[in-house]
Scaffold this active site. Structure first.
Site, PDB file in Angstrom:
ATOM      1  N   LYS A  59       0.944  -1.135  -0.198  1.00 46.10           N
ATOM      2  CA  LYS A  59       0.036   0.074  -0.143  1.00 46.10           C
ATOM      3  C   LYS A  59       0.719   1.196   0.062  1.00 46.10           C
ATOM      4  O   LYS A  59       0.468   2.156  -0.629  1.00 46.10           O
ATOM      5  CB  LYS A  59      -1.017   0.162   1.409  1.00 46.10           C
ATOM      6  N   ASP A 136     -10.261   0.395  -0.372  1.00 49.88           N
ATOM      7  CA  ASP A 136      -9.970   1.584   0.576  1.00 49.88           C
ATOM      8  C   ASP A 136      -9.836   2.821  -0.387  1.00 49.88           C
ATOM      9  O   ASP A 136      -8.811   3.534  -0.041  1.00 49.88           O
ATOM     10  CB  ASP A 136      -8.500   1.182   1.359  1.00 49.88           C
ATOM     11  N   TYR A 180     -15.136  -5.143  -0.971  1.00 47.51           N
ATOM     12  CA  TYR A 180     -14.473  -6.474  -0.987  1.00 47.51           C
ATOM     13  C   TYR A 180     -14.872  -7.310   0.114  1.00 47.51           C
ATOM     14  O   TYR A 180     -13.883  -8.444   0.500  1.00 47.51           O
ATOM     15  CB  TYR A 180     -12.980  -6.172  -1.054  1.00 47.51           C
TER      16      TYR A 180
END
Ligand code: GDL
Length: 692
Positions: A59, A136, A180
């Site tokens: 990330k 996200d 998700y």
């Protein structure tokens, strides 16, 4: 821009060919990404353990998410090429993921071109498998996208299909939806219009990532996967966050892969674990996932020894854990550090460490003997795993320690006055102390293990647990009168480790629900109590509870109180003023009341003069020691007070013997009851009352 893509010959090529189960690791956490050397080490391990996939998705890697448009520099290219090559050498499918969702404008062709350009570059490095991630991110589209697409799902699917086709429909291409997990779906999985669009519109050769019922799913059931597969029109690839720890700096997970039945395997396209941020402690997470992936419910490759007949015939988390720990122990004992760590270029990563073996110092006569560390044991690693097990579960030793500490805390007062209980208390306190010592020994042996890399990744966590255990150990000593009321815990000017957790800890403690979700304090088994009205058949049970409690406190009832007579059934309670508490073992407590205590006293020729004017009603009750939670008793009292009040009484009192510490403590801590003066009571009895 082409919104709906169509299937081509390339996808037909793969149709009908059984695709292999995707099993491996996703580097998909927040925080410091793994080093190239660690990733290469990962490929070796995956190959050794028969895993086949690595999804590159760190990330906080600049060019994966935040600066997704930027191409790699030539230095970065060299590194990525080396990594992709290393993966190939170890037969690992390297999937390159990109997360453009923070700021992409889906309807802008330049943005789509930038995405293609970036993926083309990675393809030129030798990468054949790709992934687009939309987890996200804000689910709101900008005005331009709102005009171009009927929904966020349509925008994501359109760009994914286009990129997939641009790359000529790679054999492995993964899509991570914004919704998700089931918890993110509105109103639920089967009625989610977002998932429906993905299922209907995403080209069939693209696989979908899914984390299960929640972001970090405790359990993943076969039914839940059937439900999501039906709307997605394909079997998902699980992105499993069971071992992820990027959301809590005090936790790391070294328990086995668990609570995913192996019946899932034929219903899934694959499983990728997104584990702890620290690379080396992931040995257990990845090793046990590999064992799980090999367990085949069809019986073909079924390892009978592996099964845990009660839970899953093909896989036992405990056995998988022990296999992993046995292999891990070997690694702990090895000094076989890749030579690169001693070279100059990586010296920032690792401190200098040399093997002193050949020229080691030999002490002379009369000198201190050299310090020799005790070797680490399998039991140490089992304890380590137990203390840092899984997000929703502690390991067995951790559970026992918490249980024992809780028992020692709640029984210390009773043990102080009762010699039988004192013996039991002391023996359990000694056992608790031994368990604490085992943690300290484990810490020492780990600190001395030759493989320093694993140690450094673990160090903060094991230090933290050592301090926590040390405080608990000192506290138990002080409860048993074996230490001063711990200076570390309560001193006026404690060291900072006496109040750990920093500002975040302060905030947590100040929030009203603090402790509500505690994994230990609310085990499902003991949390279930039933409070029901008393019936005639309960008489014997109530007498038994009453007598047990009297005997335990060695109370002679030759001068019984009205409360005693109420408990033994000699005086009946007033209507609707009797409650019984039950747990799964049967009745474990009761609360009884009399509306008019004066009349009841007269009926048994009790002429002692009391303060009946202000407190005309009486309440009494007992709860067995196995009920450690004070809330059921509180509830019963609240219910009785409300009944008594609604019948017009202006006050309630209770009579308590000094030795009834439990109830005394209970009423003292309740906010309503206060000691009251009542004449005529025996000297060992005090009265407490409350106005209504
Ligand atoms: C997430 C993130 C992941 C993170 C994990 C645990 C997915 C698909 N995305 O939601 O990057 O590591 O939670 O915090 O799981």
């Amino acid at each position: 821009m082409s919104v709906m893509a169509t299937s081509t010959n390339v996808s037909e090529k793969t149709q009908g060919r059984a695709k292999r189960f995707i099993g491996g690791v996703v580097e998909g956490f927040y925080g410091r990404p793994w080093t190239m050397e660690q990733r290469t080490e990962l490929f070796k391990r995956e190959q050794k353990w028969d895993l086949n996939t690595y999804l590159y998705a760190p990330k906080d890697d600049y060019k994966h998410r935040m600066y997704w448009r930027d191409l790699y520099s030539s230095e970065e290219a060299v590194q990525l090429i080396a990594l992709i090559t290393a993966a190939r050498q170890h037969n690992i499918d390297f999937i390159y993921a990109i997360s453009p969702g923070l700021d992409i404008t889906f309807s802008n062709p330049k943005e789509v071109a930038a995405l293609k350009r970036k993926l083309d570059q990675v393809r030129d490095f030798g990468c054949c498998s790709f992934s687009l991630l939309f987890d996200d991110i804000e689910a709101d589209m900008c005005p331009a996208d709102k005009q171009a697409f009927s929904s966020f799902a349509h925008a994501q699917v359109a760009i994914t299909n286009e990129v997939y086709q641009h790359l000529r429909e790679p054999e492995t291409f993964l899509f991570c939806p914004t919704d998700y997990c089931a918890a993110f779906c509105t109103p639920n999985v089967s009625q989610s219009s977002y998932l429906r669009t993905v299922g209907d519109e995403l080209l069939p050769g693209i696989d979908v990532l899914w984390t299960g019922p929640k972001v970090v799913s405790h359990k993943i059931s076969v039914e839940s996967i059937e439900e999501v597969s039906s709307i997605l029109k394909r079997a998902p690839v699980i992105w499993d966050n069971i071992h992820a720890n990027d959301y809590d700096p005090q936790r790391i997970f070294m328990g086995p892969y668990k609570d995913r039945p192996t019946e899932l395997i034929p219903k899934l396209r694959g499983v990728l674990t997104n584990p702890n941020c620290e690379f080396y402690p992931n040995f257990v997470a990845i090793h046990t996932l590999a064992t799980w992936c090999k367990a085949s419910p069809d019986g073909a490759t079924r390892d009978v020894e592996m099964g845990d007949e009660e839970q899953d015939p093909c896989y036992s988390p405990h056995k998988a854990l022990m296999l992993a720990l046995t292999d891990w122990l070997e690694e702990f004992m090895s000094t076989d550090q890749p030579t690169a760590c001693l070279k100059k270029e990586s010296s920032e990563e690792e401190p200098m460490q040399t093997d002193l073996g050949e020229h080691s110092y030999v002490p002379g006569p009369g000198e201190n003997p050299l310090y020799t560390a005790e070797p680490l044991t399998l039991d140490d690693l089992k304890l380590l795993s137990d203390l840092f097990y899984l997000p929703y579960e502690y390991g067995s030793t951790a559970k026992t320690m918490l249980h024992e500490l809780n028992w020692l805390k709640s029984h210390s007062q009773a043990a102080a006055v009762d010699t039988d209980q004192t013996a039991e208390w002391r023996s359990r306190a000694r056992q608790f102390d031994d368990m604490c010592e085992a943690v300290v020994r484990m810490f020492n042996r780990l600190s001395n293990a030759p493989n320093r890399r694993i140690l450094y990744d673990l160090y903060n966590y094991i230090c933290d647990i050592k301090s926590g255990v040390h405080l608990a150990q000192a506290y138990v000593k002080s409860l048993g009168g074996l230490g001063k009321p711990s200076a570390q815990l309560m001193g006026a000017d404690p060291e900072p480790w006496g109040f750990r957790g920093g500002l975040s800890g302060e905030f947590q403690r100040m929030l009203p629900g603090h402790g509500n979700r505690d994994l230990f304090k609310h085990p499902p088994k003991t949390a279930v109590y039933c409070i029901r009205p008393y019936c005639a058949e309960d008489k014997m049970d109530l007498q038994r509870i009453f007598t047990n409690m009297q005997q335990e406190r060695r109370i002679m009832t030759d001068a019984p109180l009205i409360s005693d007579l109420l408990s033994t059934g000699e005086i009946p309670p007033s209507p609707q003023c009797a409650l019984v508490l039950e747990d799964d073992m049967g009745p474990c407590g009761y609360m009884l009341a009399l509306m008019d205590a004066k009349a009841a006293a007269a009926s048994v020729q009790d002429t002692r003069d009391r303060a009946f004017e202000d407190f005309p009603s009486l309440i009494t009750g007992q709860v067995l020691p196995r009920v450690t939670d004070p809330s059921p008793a509180k509830r019963m009292i609240a219910q009785l007070l409300s009944t008594i009040k609604s019948c017009g009484s202006k006050g309630v009192f209770c009579e308590l013997r000094h030795s009834d510490r439990r109830m005394l403590d209970f009423y003292t801590k309740s906010n309503s009851f206060q000691p009251i003066k009542m004449d005529g009571l025996p000297p060992d009895v005090i009265a407490m009352g409350t106005g209504l």
